[in-house]
Enzyme design. Structure first.
Site, PDB file in Angstrom:
ATOM      1  N   GLU A   6       0.837  -1.206   0.000  1.00  0.00           N
ATOM      2  CA  GLU A   6       0.000   0.000   0.000  1.00  0.00           C
ATOM      3  C   GLU A   6       0.871   1.256   0.000  1.00  0.00           C
ATOM      4  O   GLU A   6       0.629   2.207  -0.748  1.00  0.00           O
ATOM      5  CB  GLU A   6      -0.929  -0.019   1.211  1.00  0.00           C
ATOM      6  CG  GLU A   6      -1.984   1.055   1.196  1.00  0.00           C
ATOM      7  CD  GLU A   6      -2.955   0.939   2.362  1.00  0.00           C
ATOM      8  OE1 GLU A   6      -3.855   1.808   2.451  1.00  0.00           O
ATOM      9  OE2 GLU A   6      -2.819   0.006   3.180  1.00  0.00           O
TER      10      GLU A   6
ATOM     11  N   GLN B 196       0.737   5.089   6.309  1.00  0.00           N
ATOM     12  CA  GLN B 196       1.986   4.675   5.652  1.00  0.00           C
ATOM     13  C   GLN B 196       2.889   5.882   5.411  1.00  0.00           C
ATOM     14  O   GLN B 196       2.406   6.962   5.076  1.00  0.00           O
ATOM     15  CB  GLN B 196       1.698   4.011   4.297  1.00  0.00           C
ATOM     16  CG  GLN B 196       1.101   2.623   4.381  1.00  0.00           C
ATOM     17  CD  GLN B 196      -0.370   2.626   4.777  1.00  0.00           C
ATOM     18  OE1 GLN B 196      -0.780   1.921   5.702  1.00  0.00           O
ATOM     19  NE2 GLN B 196      -1.166   3.437   4.092  1.00  0.00           N
TER      20      GLN B 196
END
Length: 509
Positions: free
Chosen positions: A173, A219
């Site tokens: 991701e 992230q």
């Protein structure tokens, strides 16, 4: 005899004129036909791809297109459609699998309309599930498999080329998000005409870092100054457009904004007295009842689980930015670090450097506060969110009547959490704050991991021969010159014969 001779000459002249006229007409027809066929617009050989982003709080469908004759072996992929699926993330359908078909139907039917029918059978469709499904898999692998199975059965019923539904890793991701923003910002290209709208400030020798915030995870991905890393599991290597990239990436599961809020509530209720929780991250005057069973339903709150003498409790907002931030910072363990430098929870983080694109919830929340401008300083962001948190709930709710209560009531927490994560979790300073660029869309494409995912997939699709004109350019030029000469010669010969014939009849008279 002279009469017969004159008659023969006259007949011969007429025959020559007929032949010349016929030649001129044929030449004109050929010139027009060749010109039209050679210069008519060529059909566009466009390919399409569909990616569904099955996030923790919602699902989005994106349709991409690219020319089949690819540039540098990678299709120039552009987003042409986005559809938000109504309802929560697919992980919430673990116990109502039969509803997944209806859940996806509206966006899938819209896709049938957007993509030409002739392209349906060859259009690949993929679904990538993110942190919400990663959490469900932690809770029950069997339930997660059932949800994915139901999704596969549903998507397989449509006339597209279904390629698979998977739960992508946090590392994937982060990496795909990094590819997306650098692709859209032109970091992988130089002097590409299709990227003419990109900012002139862009330094093509540098890449942007990527900051992604969802409901269940966050992230951070960027190219560190030093390629060597103390934590190999957080290092990836890419080769894109003939160049190698060494990337640091890490996904913090349970630190998306929704799961971080659940963590904070589970932590704070442990030290509260009775059924009431006075919470500085909610506005004064705001009240909400929370079920204890919902609080401990997610794996993210297991470490705070405690037997409570009640089944539900009430949040009572007190609206204080500093106290809210202090409560949030208790979620970040910055004490133990086995490396030279850590983000939090003992996770290695190289020194922050370069520009960063912050997207998904980073953008949506900061856009609510009008803090996405590059001129906004860190101090101004703190001041604006502090002032918002201090407003009474009745003022806030009346000022934003069009926003759902759930989202509006959580903006104080979300804004404070974003500042805490960036400044204390990732260690951005007041100076490096200027290098964070909050991005919603770039070149009409949404910033997120799905385009990077599609780019990776299109690399595997072989390029096709482009449509070409019916004649080679040299043949086209030869035919145009030849028949132009025939036409001009015919016209000149006709004029000459007509003039000579006219002169001959004047002499006879």
């Amino acid at each position: 005899m002279e009469d017969i001779k004159d008659s023969n000459e006259n007949s011969c002249t007429k025959n020559i004129l007929v032949i010349l006229g016929f030649s001129c007409v044929i030449s004109m027809i050929v010139l027009i036909a060749v010109g039209i066929s050679q210069n008519k617009p060529l059909p566009q050989n466009v390919k399409y791809g569909i990616v569904l982003d099955a996030g923790s709080s919602h699902t989005s469908l994106y349709i991409y297109s690219w020319p089949s004759e690819k540039e540098n072996d990678t299709g120039i992929v552009q987003q042409i459609e986005e559809c938000q699926v109504a309802g929560p993330g697919i992980s919430k359908y673990a116990h109502k699998l039969q509803e997944i078909g209806d859940y996806l139907a509206e966006c899938m039917e819209r896709t049938r309309y957007v993509i030409p029918v002739s392209k349906h059978h060859e259009t690949p469709i993929y679904l990538g599930a993110t942190a919400g499904m990663r959490l469900l898999r932690m809770e029950s692998e069997q339930l997660a498999d059932r949800v994915i199975g139901a999704v596969i059965r549903t998507l397989s019923t449509y006339p597209f080329n279904f390629q698979g539904a998977t739960i992508i890793t946090g590392q994937e991701e982060g990496a795909y998000g990094w590819i997306t923003i650098n692709y859209l910002l032109g970091s992988f290209f130089q002097n590409s005409g299709w990227l003419s709208g990109i900012s002139e400030k862009m330094n093509h020798e540098k890449t942007f870092g990527a900051l992604d915030l969802g409901g269940a995870s966050t992230q951070i991905t960027f190219v560190p100054e030093n390629h060597t890393t103390e934590s190999p599991e957080n290092s990836l290597q890419f080769r894109l457009y003939g160049k190698d990239y060494y990337v640091y990436t890490h996904s913090f599961l349970c630190y998306g904004k929704d799961q971080a809020l659940w963590q904070k509530l589970a932590k704070d209720i442990q030290v509260s007295s009775g059924r009431s929780l006075r919470d500085p991250c909610f506005h004064t005057g705001y009240k909400k009842v929370v079920n204890v069973s919902d609080l401990y339903k997610t794996p993210c709150t297991k470490k705070f689980k405690k037997t409570l003498p009640f089944d539900e409790f009430q949040i009572q907002g007190t609206g204080n930015y500093e106290q809210c931030q202090q409560s949030i910072l208790e979620l970040f363990n910055t004490g133990d670090c086995p490396y030279s430098q850590c983000a939090f929870n003992g996770i290695y983080l190289p020194p922050i450097q370069g520009n960063f694109g912050a997207f998904s919830a980073f953008y949506f929340v900061m856009n609510f506060f009008n803090l996405t401008s590059e001129k906004v300083s860190q101090e101004e962001a703190i001041r604006k969110i502090r002032n918002f948190c201090s407003q009474p709930w009745n003022e806030v709710s009346s000022s934003f009547p069009g926003i759902k209560e759930k989202y509006l009531s959580e903006y104080c927490f979300s804004g404070t959490y974003i500042l805490s994560l960036l400044l204390h979790g990732y260690h951005f300073t007041s100076k490096s704050w200027e290098n964070i660029h909050f991005m919603g869309k770039i070149e009409k494409s949404s910033a997120g991991w799905t385009l990077g995912y599609m780019l990776n997939l299109t690399n595997m699709i072989p390029a096709e021969q482009p449509f070409t004109a019916p004649l080679y350019h040299s043949t086209y030029i030869f035919l145009m010159v030849l028949f132009s000469l025939i036409l001009v010669s015919g016209i000149i010969a006709t004029l000459f014969i007509c003039k000579k014939s006219s002169y001959f009849w004047r002499e006879m008279v």
